[in-house]
Design a protein around this motif. Structure first.
Motif, PDB file in Angstrom:
ATOM      1  N   PRO A  25       0.821  -1.234   0.000  1.00  0.00           N
ATOM      2  CA  PRO A  25       0.000   0.000   0.000  1.00  0.00           C
ATOM      3  C   PRO A  25       0.848   1.275   0.000  1.00  0.00           C
ATOM      4  O   PRO A  25       0.505   2.252  -0.653  1.00  0.00           O
ATOM      5  N   ILE A  26       1.967   1.231   0.706  1.00  0.00           N
ATOM      6  CA  ILE A  26       2.852   2.400   0.743  1.00  0.00           C
ATOM      7  C   ILE A  26       3.529   2.573  -0.613  1.00  0.00           C
ATOM      8  O   ILE A  26       3.628   3.691  -1.133  1.00  0.00           O
ATOM      9  N   ALA A  27       3.994   1.474  -1.205  1.00  0.00           N
ATOM     10  CA  ALA A  27       4.616   1.531  -2.531  1.00  0.00           C
ATOM     11  C   ALA A  27       3.649   2.107  -3.556  1.00  0.00           C
ATOM     12  O   ALA A  27       4.047   2.890  -4.427  1.00  0.00           O
ATOM     13  N   ALA A  28       2.364   1.747  -3.447  1.00  0.00           N
ATOM     14  CA  ALA A  28       1.359   2.276  -4.380  1.00  0.00           C
ATOM     15  C   ALA A  28       1.220   3.787  -4.227  1.00  0.00           C
ATOM     16  O   ALA A  28       1.098   4.518  -5.216  1.00  0.00           O
ATOM     17  N   ILE A  29       1.256   4.260  -2.996  1.00  0.00           N
ATOM     18  CA  ILE A  29       1.171   5.707  -2.761  1.00  0.00           C
ATOM     19  C   ILE A  29       2.414   6.393  -3.318  1.00  0.00           C
ATOM     20  O   ILE A  29       2.329   7.426  -3.987  1.00  0.00           O
ATOM     21  N   LEU A  30       3.583   5.820  -3.056  1.00  0.00           N
ATOM     22  CA  LEU A  30       4.828   6.415  -3.534  1.00  0.00           C
ATOM     23  C   LEU A  30       4.906   6.433  -5.054  1.00  0.00           C
ATOM     24  O   LEU A  30       5.569   7.296  -5.633  1.00  0.00           O
ATOM     25  N   ASP A  31       4.245   5.489  -5.710  1.00  0.00           N
ATOM     26  CA  ASP A  31       4.236   5.439  -7.170  1.00  0.00           C
ATOM     27  C   ASP A  31       3.120   6.277  -7.785  1.00  0.00           C
ATOM     28  O   ASP A  31       3.029   6.376  -9.004  1.00  0.00           O
ATOM     29  N   TRP A  32       2.261   6.867  -6.963  1.00  0.00           N
ATOM     30  CA  TRP A  32       1.154   7.667  -7.469  1.00  0.00           C
ATOM     31  C   TRP A  32       1.711   8.848  -8.258  1.00  0.00           C
ATOM     32  O   TRP A  32       2.526   9.623  -7.744  1.00  0.00           O
ATOM     33  N   PRO A  33       1.300   9.020  -9.512  1.00  0.00           N
ATOM     34  CA  PRO A  33       1.891  10.056 -10.370  1.00  0.00           C
ATOM     35  C   PRO A  33       1.799  11.480  -9.814  1.00  0.00           C
ATOM     36  O   PRO A  33       2.708  12.276 -10.039  1.00  0.00           O
ATOM     37  N   ALA A  34       0.769  11.806  -9.085  1.00  0.00           N
ATOM     38  CA  ALA A  34       0.597  13.182  -8.603  1.00  0.00           C
ATOM     39  C   ALA A  34       1.305  13.447  -7.283  1.00  0.00           C
ATOM     40  O   ALA A  34       1.314  14.589  -6.815  1.00  0.00           O
ATOM     41  N   LEU A  35       1.914  12.440  -6.672  1.00  0.00           N
ATOM     42  CA  LEU A  35       2.529  12.623  -5.355  1.00  0.00           C
ATOM     43  C   LEU A  35       3.625  13.685  -5.384  1.00  0.00           C
ATOM     44  O   LEU A  35       3.708  14.530  -4.496  1.00  0.00           O
ATOM     45  N   GLY A  36       4.457  13.661  -6.413  1.00  0.00           N
ATOM     46  CA  GLY A  36       5.540  14.646  -6.499  1.00  0.00           C
ATOM     47  C   GLY A  36       5.025  16.069  -6.573  1.00  0.00           C
ATOM     48  O   GLY A  36       5.536  16.964  -5.904  1.00  0.00           O
ATOM     49  N   LEU A  37       3.985  16.285  -7.386  1.00  0.00           N
ATOM     50  CA  LEU A  37       3.415  17.625  -7.494  1.00  0.00           C
ATOM     51  C   LEU A  37       2.786  18.059  -6.173  1.00  0.00           C
ATOM     52  O   LEU A  37       2.962  19.201  -5.744  1.00  0.00           O
ATOM     53  N   LEU A  38       2.079  17.155  -5.508  1.00  0.00           N
ATOM     54  CA  LEU A  38       1.475  17.495  -4.216  1.00  0.00           C
ATOM     55  C   LEU A  38       2.543  17.826  -3.177  1.00  0.00           C
ATOM     56  O   LEU A  38       2.373  18.768  -2.389  1.00  0.00           O
ATOM     57  N   ALA A  39       3.635  17.083  -3.191  1.00  0.00           N
ATOM     58  CA  ALA A  39       4.726  17.373  -2.262  1.00  0.00           C
ATOM     59  C   ALA A  39       5.333  18.743  -2.544  1.00  0.00           C
ATOM     60  O   ALA A  39       5.620  19.524  -1.619  1.00  0.00           O
ATOM     61  N   ARG A  40       5.509  19.061  -3.829  1.00  0.00           N
ATOM     62  CA  ARG A  40       6.042  20.383  -4.184  1.00  0.00           C
ATOM     63  C   ARG A  40       5.068  21.495  -3.812  1.00  0.00           C
ATOM     64  O   ARG A  40       5.485  22.572  -3.364  1.00  0.00           O
ATOM     65  N   LEU A  41       3.773  21.236  -3.992  1.00  0.00           N
ATOM     66  CA  LEU A  41       2.763  22.220  -3.569  1.00  0.00           C
ATOM     67  C   LEU A  41       2.863  22.483  -2.066  1.00  0.00           C
ATOM     68  O   LEU A  41       2.789  23.630  -1.619  1.00  0.00           O
ATOM     69  N   ALA A  42       3.027  21.422  -1.292  1.00  0.00           N
ATOM     70  CA  ALA A  42       3.136  21.569   0.154  1.00  0.00           C
ATOM     71  C   ALA A  42       4.372  22.381   0.541  1.00  0.00           C
ATOM     72  O   ALA A  42       4.308  23.227   1.448  1.00  0.00           O
ATOM     73  N   LEU A  43       5.490  22.139  -0.140  1.00  0.00           N
ATOM     74  CA  LEU A  43       6.704  22.892   0.158  1.00  0.00           C
ATOM     75  C   LEU A  43       6.609  24.353  -0.290  1.00  0.00           C
ATOM     76  O   LEU A  43       7.116  25.249   0.377  1.00  0.00           O
ATOM     77  N   ALA A  44       5.959  24.588  -1.424  1.00  0.00           N
ATOM     78  CA  ALA A  44       5.889  25.945  -1.969  1.00  0.00           C
ATOM     79  C   ALA A  44       4.803  26.800  -1.327  1.00  0.00           C
ATOM     80  O   ALA A  44       4.905  28.033  -1.353  1.00  0.00           O
ATOM     81  N   ALA A  45       3.780  26.184  -0.777  1.00  0.00           N
ATOM     82  CA  ALA A  45       2.619  26.935  -0.269  1.00  0.00           C
ATOM     83  C   ALA A  45       2.980  28.057   0.708  1.00  0.00           C
ATOM     84  O   ALA A  45       2.507  29.189   0.534  1.00  0.00           O
ATOM     85  N   PRO A  46       3.801  27.812   1.721  1.00  0.00           N
ATOM     86  CA  PRO A  46       4.096  28.923   2.649  1.00  0.00           C
ATOM     87  C   PRO A  46       4.783  30.102   1.965  1.00  0.00           C
ATOM     88  O   PRO A  46       4.540  31.258   2.322  1.00  0.00           O
ATOM     89  N   TYR A  47       5.617  29.813   0.979  1.00  0.00           N
ATOM     90  CA  TYR A  47       6.325  30.877   0.265  1.00  0.00           C
ATOM     91  C   TYR A  47       5.375  31.650  -0.647  1.00  0.00           C
ATOM     92  O   TYR A  47       5.422  32.881  -0.699  1.00  0.00           O
TER      93      TYR A  47
END
Length: 151
Positions: A20-42
Motif C-alpha cells: 500500500p505504501i509503494a502504491a502511494i509512492l508510485d502515485w503520479p501526482a505525489l511529487g506535485l502534491l509534495a512540491r505544492l506543500a513545500l511551496a505553499a508557505p512561500y
C-alpha cells in the motif's frame, strides 16, 4: 537490490515498502502534491506581502535591512517566482534553488540562535533546524523531479 542513501541516488528498493505504501509512492501526482506543500508557505507569504507592501517593507526595516522597499520587492519576487518555477518540471531545480537560498539567508538573519541564551536559544535553534530541513526538502524534490518518469 541495493538501497541507496536516502533513496535518491539511483536504484530503488521496491520491496522495502509494504505494497500500500509503494502504491502511494508510485502515485503520479505525489511529487506535485509534495512540491505544492513545500511551496505553499512561500507563495502565500509572497501574496500577503504583495497585498501589504508597506508592511513587507516595515518587516525588512525591522530586521535592520537597508533599502527596505527594495528588499521587500526582492523577497516578493523570490517567493512568488521561486514557487511558480518550483511547481514546474522544467524549472523545478531553479525554483528549488531560489527558495532554498532565500530560506538559508532569511534563517541566518531572523533565527541567529547563537545570539540567544537559555530557552530562547533552544527555540531559535529548533526553528533554524526546521528551516534547514525545508532546504533539504527542496533539494530532494528537485532531485526526484529531475529523474526520468517522475512528476
Amino acid at each position: 537490490m541495493t538501497e541507496t542513501l536516502g533513496g535518491l541516488g539511483g536504484g530503488r528498493a521496491r520491496d522495502s515498502a509494504p505494497q500500500p505504501i509503494a502504491a502511494i509512492l508510485d502515485w503520479p501526482a505525489l511529487g506535485l502534491l509534495a512540491r505544492l506543500a513545500l511551496a505553499a508557505p512561500y507563495a502565500v507569504s509572497g501574496f500577503v506581502k504583495l497585498l501589504d507592501f508597506n508592511g513587507a517593507a516595515a518587516e525588512a526595516a525591522g530586521l535592520g535591512l537597508g533599502s527596505p522597499a527594495l528588499v521587500a520587492a526582492a523577497v516578493i519576487a523570490t517567493q512568488l517566482g521561486g514557487s511558480a518555477l518550483f511547481l514546474t518540471r522544467r524549472w523545478c531545480w531553479l525554483g528549488a534553488g531560489l527558495l532554498a537560498g532565500f530560506t538559508v539567508v532569511a534563517t541566518l538573519i531572523a533565527h541567529a540562535f547563537w545570539t540567544y541564551d537559555g530557552i530562547d536559544r533552544a527555540r531559535q535553534t529548533a526553528t533554524f533546524l526546521e528551516h534547514l530541513a525545508i532546504v533539504g526538502g527542496f533539494a530532494a524534490a528537485a532531485a526526484l523531479v529531475h529523474r526520468p518518469g517522475r512528476r
